[in-house]
Design a protein around this motif. Structure first.
Motif, PDB file in Angstrom:
ATOM      1  N   GLY A 187     -95.655 -60.270  30.387  1.00  0.00           N
ATOM      2  CA  GLY A 187     -96.736 -59.253  30.369  1.00  0.00           C
ATOM      3  C   GLY A 187     -98.099 -59.683  31.159  1.00  0.00           C
ATOM      4  N   ARG A 188     -98.540 -60.816  31.078  1.00  0.00           N
ATOM      5  CA  ARG A 188     -99.577 -61.127  31.928  1.00  0.00           C
ATOM      6  C   ARG A 188     -99.168 -61.149  33.448  1.00  0.00           C
ATOM      7  N   SER A 189     -97.904 -61.575  33.972  1.00  0.00           N
ATOM      8  CA  SER A 189     -97.873 -61.543  35.258  1.00  0.00           C
ATOM      9  C   SER A 189     -97.805 -60.299  35.916  1.00  0.00           C
ATOM     10  N   TYR A 190     -97.435 -59.329  35.113  1.00  0.00           N
ATOM     11  CA  TYR A 190     -97.138 -57.798  35.483  1.00  0.00           C
ATOM     12  C   TYR A 190     -98.735 -56.909  35.201  1.00  0.00           C
ATOM     13  N   GLY A 191     -99.471 -57.841  34.816  1.00  0.00           N
ATOM     14  CA  GLY A 191    -101.058 -57.162  34.931  1.00  0.00           C
ATOM     15  C   GLY A 191    -101.451 -56.777  33.217  1.00  0.00           C
ATOM     16  N   VAL A 244     -87.007 -52.629  33.315  1.00  0.00           N
ATOM     17  CA  VAL A 244     -87.316 -52.528  34.707  1.00  0.00           C
ATOM     18  C   VAL A 244     -88.508 -51.908  35.349  1.00  0.00           C
ATOM     19  N   ALA A 245     -88.813 -50.617  34.686  1.00  0.00           N
ATOM     20  CA  ALA A 245     -90.082 -49.865  35.010  1.00  0.00           C
ATOM     21  C   ALA A 245     -91.270 -50.570  34.228  1.00  0.00           C
ATOM     22  N   PHE A 246     -91.289 -51.618  33.750  1.00  0.00           N
ATOM     23  CA  PHE A 246     -92.567 -52.227  33.003  1.00  0.00           C
ATOM     24  C   PHE A 246     -93.668 -52.381  33.663  1.00  0.00           C
ATOM     25  N   ARG A 260     -98.997 -50.648  35.362  1.00  0.00           N
ATOM     26  CA  ARG A 260     -99.918 -50.235  36.650  1.00  0.00           C
ATOM     27  C   ARG A 260    -100.258 -48.692  36.676  1.00  0.00           C
ATOM     28  N   GLY A 261     -99.836 -48.055  35.555  1.00  0.00           N
ATOM     29  CA  GLY A 261    -100.309 -46.592  35.247  1.00  0.00           C
ATOM     30  C   GLY A 261     -99.502 -45.558  36.008  1.00  0.00           C
ATOM     31  N   VAL A 262     -98.416 -46.078  36.866  1.00  0.00           N
ATOM     32  CA  VAL A 262     -97.717 -44.998  37.540  1.00  0.00           C
ATOM     33  C   VAL A 262     -97.008 -44.131  36.507  1.00  0.00           C
ATOM     34  N   ASN A 263     -97.053 -42.851  37.070  1.00  0.00           N
ATOM     35  CA  ASN A 263     -96.514 -41.559  36.201  1.00  0.00           C
ATOM     36  C   ASN A 263     -94.977 -41.953  35.925  1.00  0.00           C
ATOM     37  N   ALA A 264     -94.386 -41.244  34.763  1.00  0.00           N
ATOM     38  CA  ALA A 264     -93.000 -41.625  34.547  1.00  0.00           C
ATOM     39  C   ALA A 264     -92.124 -41.291  35.284  1.00  0.00           C
ATOM     40  N   ALA A 265     -92.162 -40.011  36.112  1.00  0.00           N
ATOM     41  CA  ALA A 265     -91.161 -39.313  36.882  1.00  0.00           C
ATOM     42  C   ALA A 265     -90.768 -40.688  37.998  1.00  0.00           C
ATOM     43  N   GLU A 266     -92.050 -40.963  38.562  1.00  0.00           N
ATOM     44  CA  GLU A 266     -92.091 -42.088  39.886  1.00  0.00           C
ATOM     45  C   GLU A 266     -91.679 -43.285  39.010  1.00  0.00           C
ATOM     46  N   ARG A 307     -87.805 -43.135  39.082  1.00  0.00           N
ATOM     47  CA  ARG A 307     -87.136 -42.885  40.200  1.00  0.00           C
ATOM     48  C   ARG A 307     -87.093 -44.181  40.920  1.00  0.00           C
ATOM     49  N   VAL A 308     -88.289 -45.130  40.919  1.00  0.00           N
ATOM     50  CA  VAL A 308     -88.090 -46.305  41.489  1.00  0.00           C
ATOM     51  C   VAL A 308     -87.230 -47.223  40.812  1.00  0.00           C
ATOM     52  N   ALA A 309     -87.284 -47.143  39.377  1.00  0.00           N
ATOM     53  CA  ALA A 309     -86.551 -48.250  38.321  1.00  0.00           C
ATOM     54  C   ALA A 309     -85.125 -47.908  38.799  1.00  0.00           C
TER      55      ALA A 309
END
Ligand SMILES: Nc1ncnc2c1ncn2[C@@H]1O[C@H](COP(=O)(O)OP(=O)(O)O)[C@@H](O)[C@H]1O
Ligand SMILES: [Mg+2]
Lengths: 250, 268
Positions: free
Chosen positions: A152-156, B111-113, B118-124, B127-129
């Protein structure tokens, strides 16, 4: 359950005991033990009386309030103890003392403090249930794997985000297990509290039945309580099963 | 105090390259009485895979976690892209030895965690994951939970998670140690493909000599505790050859032998 190496399902063994009870009852050996069938018959009548229904509502209310308080106080306290050494040092001794203390002995003291009424019963439920909830929540929070925290920490993640997204979810199985055991202890608490106060709810009924030697009604009420406690436990257990995927990863 | 201590084995001069992404400067670390690392100086250049190799307990994980900003050093400094490290940062991603997957979350969510945080929106995020789940060979397993996967597949999730945040530096702590031998080789080959594809800086930890030689552009040999740099080796291997040919390549075999020789006086 295992008997002579054979696995006996819970229900089957209950049935054996019920049949045994029936035979002893029919033999009319002991006045205290009426046949199982007549207990059940009485039970069916009992639940239709308004005195039982009123008693049930009072009992449920005391139980509900006491349990809500126990969960509302126990879970946060356990989490704080698991997270902060200082809180753990201050509270640890008390929690460990109370979790295994014979709390029934405290009820008379509670009666002096809170009077012969519902408040005493609510406090009894609370005291019966809260400690195991605290301990399990604490254990859950302390068992969060270090690598998961580091992940958790390493991913922010930090502070609150780390708490809600990792710590809380990781501790959830233990928290739920604590609540399940707490519920069963709470049932014990409500019954013992009411019996000792003896003028409200099921306590009043138990008092009445035993004083007038209505053994069928007495046992019927006991049976109902048993069934309710088992159903409650089964309910929380199915809820726990729904988040079973935790178990596999541990 | 450890700063002035002279290592038992003289390290070769700090390795420099024209484009260091990660710089490790005189790092020392003790846990209570245990001296884990002594005076580590290293540089890691872009697009290369460097392996930290050494016996267990020599401080490989510690060094990796110091670079990740997860563990503070007692003295010394880490710089990433020229900036001093004070904690974890988005330009570094970690792959954990025990996978560190969230058991309550699906492969997709795991994978998307990093993106979620980082606050990236769900759709994006999705897509990336999806792209990286596919890249590590887990297409079709998006909605599975970690306990439904084998050890090897779980680590693929860990690797996909690290790639998904598009960090410059990937820190891998013995990622294949919990994977059985047959799958291990496959993993190593896949890793080489990903190194080639992603052009990132990889810092890879292992205690397997063969694995180190097979995957690395450079190998940093650490001495037993307290961990010091005892040798830096650049395997000269033709990576365009097939996996089996690489393992029979004289350069490969010579390097394995060289490392054995380097380690021999620790064993004696
Ligand atoms: N959190 C810790 N507390 C105390 N000692 C630690 C801790 N982490 C690692 N160590 C010690 O530091 C040394 C190096 O550990 P580590 O970096 O895990 O080695 P490696 O990854 O090379 O096996 C070991 O002797 C280990 O016991
Ligand atoms: Mg390690």
């Amino acid at each position: 359950m295992n008997i002579f190496g054979y696995r006996i399902p819970m229900m089957a063994s209950l049935l054996v005991w019920a049949v045994l009870w029936e035979i002893v009852g029919r033999l009319d050996l002991i006045f205290l033990i009426p046949p199982m069938t007549s207990i059940i018959e009485t039970g069916v009548h009992l639940v239709q009386t308004s005195s039982w229904q009123k008693a049930s509502i009072i009992t449920l209310r005391s139980f509900g309030i006491g349990m809500s308080l126990a969960i509302g106080v126990g879970v946060p306290l356990g989490i704080l103890m698991g997270r902060f050494k200082a809180v753990d040092n201050i509270m640890g001794l008390w929690v460990n003392m109370f979790v295994s203390a014979p709390l029934s002995a405290l009820v008379p003291v509670l009666m002096i403090l809170f009077g012969l009424g519902e408040t005493t019963v609510v406090v009894t439920v609370f005291l019966f249930a809260v400690w195991i909830i605290v301990l399990d929540a604490r254990a859950g929070v302390m068992q969060v794997p270090t690598s998961l925290l580091e992940m958790g920490r390493s991913y922010g993640a930090n502070g609150w985000v780390l708490f809600t997204k990792i710590i809380l979810l990781s501790a959830l199985p233990e928290i739920l297990a604590g609540i399940r055991i707490g519920l069963i202890r709470g049932v014990k608490g409500v019954v013992i509290g009411q019996i000792l106060v003896s003028i409200i709810g099921y306590g009043e009924l138990f008092e009445l039945f035993s004083r007038s030697f209505e053994m069928e009604s007495f046992w019927a009420l006991t049976l109902i309580l048993f069934v309710v406690a088992m159903l409650l436990s089964a309910f929380v257990e199915t809820f726990e099963k729904r988040i079973e995927y935790y178990a596999g990863a541990r | 105090m450890q700063l002035s201590a002279i290592p038992a084995v003289q390290p070769s001069a700090p390795v420099t390259s024209n484009d260091p992404v990660v710089q490790v400067r005189s790092i020392c670390k003790t846990y209570g009485d245990i001296e884990a690392l002594r005076n580590i100086d290293l540089e890691f250049s872009r697009g290369k895979l460097t392996t930290l190799l050494g016996p267990s307990g020599c401080g490989k994980t510690t060094l990796l976690k110091i670079i990740a900003g997860l563990v503070p050093a007692n003295s010394g400094e880490i710089r990433v892209n020229g900036r001093a490290v004070t904690g974890p940062g988005p330009e570094r991603a970690f792959v954990f030895q025990d996978f560190a997957l969230m058991p309550w979350a699906t492969v997709m969510r795991n994978v998307a965690f990093g993106l979620e945080l980082r606050g990236v929106n769900a759709a994006e995020r999705k897509r990336v994951a999806t792209r990286y789940i596919e890249e590590v060979g887990l297409a079709g397993f998006e909605e599975k939970y970690p306990h439904e996967l084998s050890g090897g597949m779980r680590q693929r999730v860990g690797i996909a998670r690290a790639f998904a945040v598009n960090a410059d530096v990937l820190l891998l702590d013995e990622p294949f140690s919990a994977v059985d031998e047959q799958n291990r080789r496959k993993f190593q080959e896949d890793l080489l493909r990903l190194v080639d594809l992603e052009k990132k800086t990889f810092i890879f930890v292992t205690h397997s000599i063969e694995e180190a030689v097979y995957v690395s552009d450079r190998i940093v040999l650490l001495s037993p505790r307290p961990g010091r740099i005892s040798q830096v080796i650049d395997p000269k291997i033709d990576r365009s050859a097939s996996p089996d040919d690489i393992r029979r390549d004289p350069g490969y075999l010579d390097t394995v032998e060289e490392i054995w020789d380097g380690l021999r006086h620790y064993v004696d």
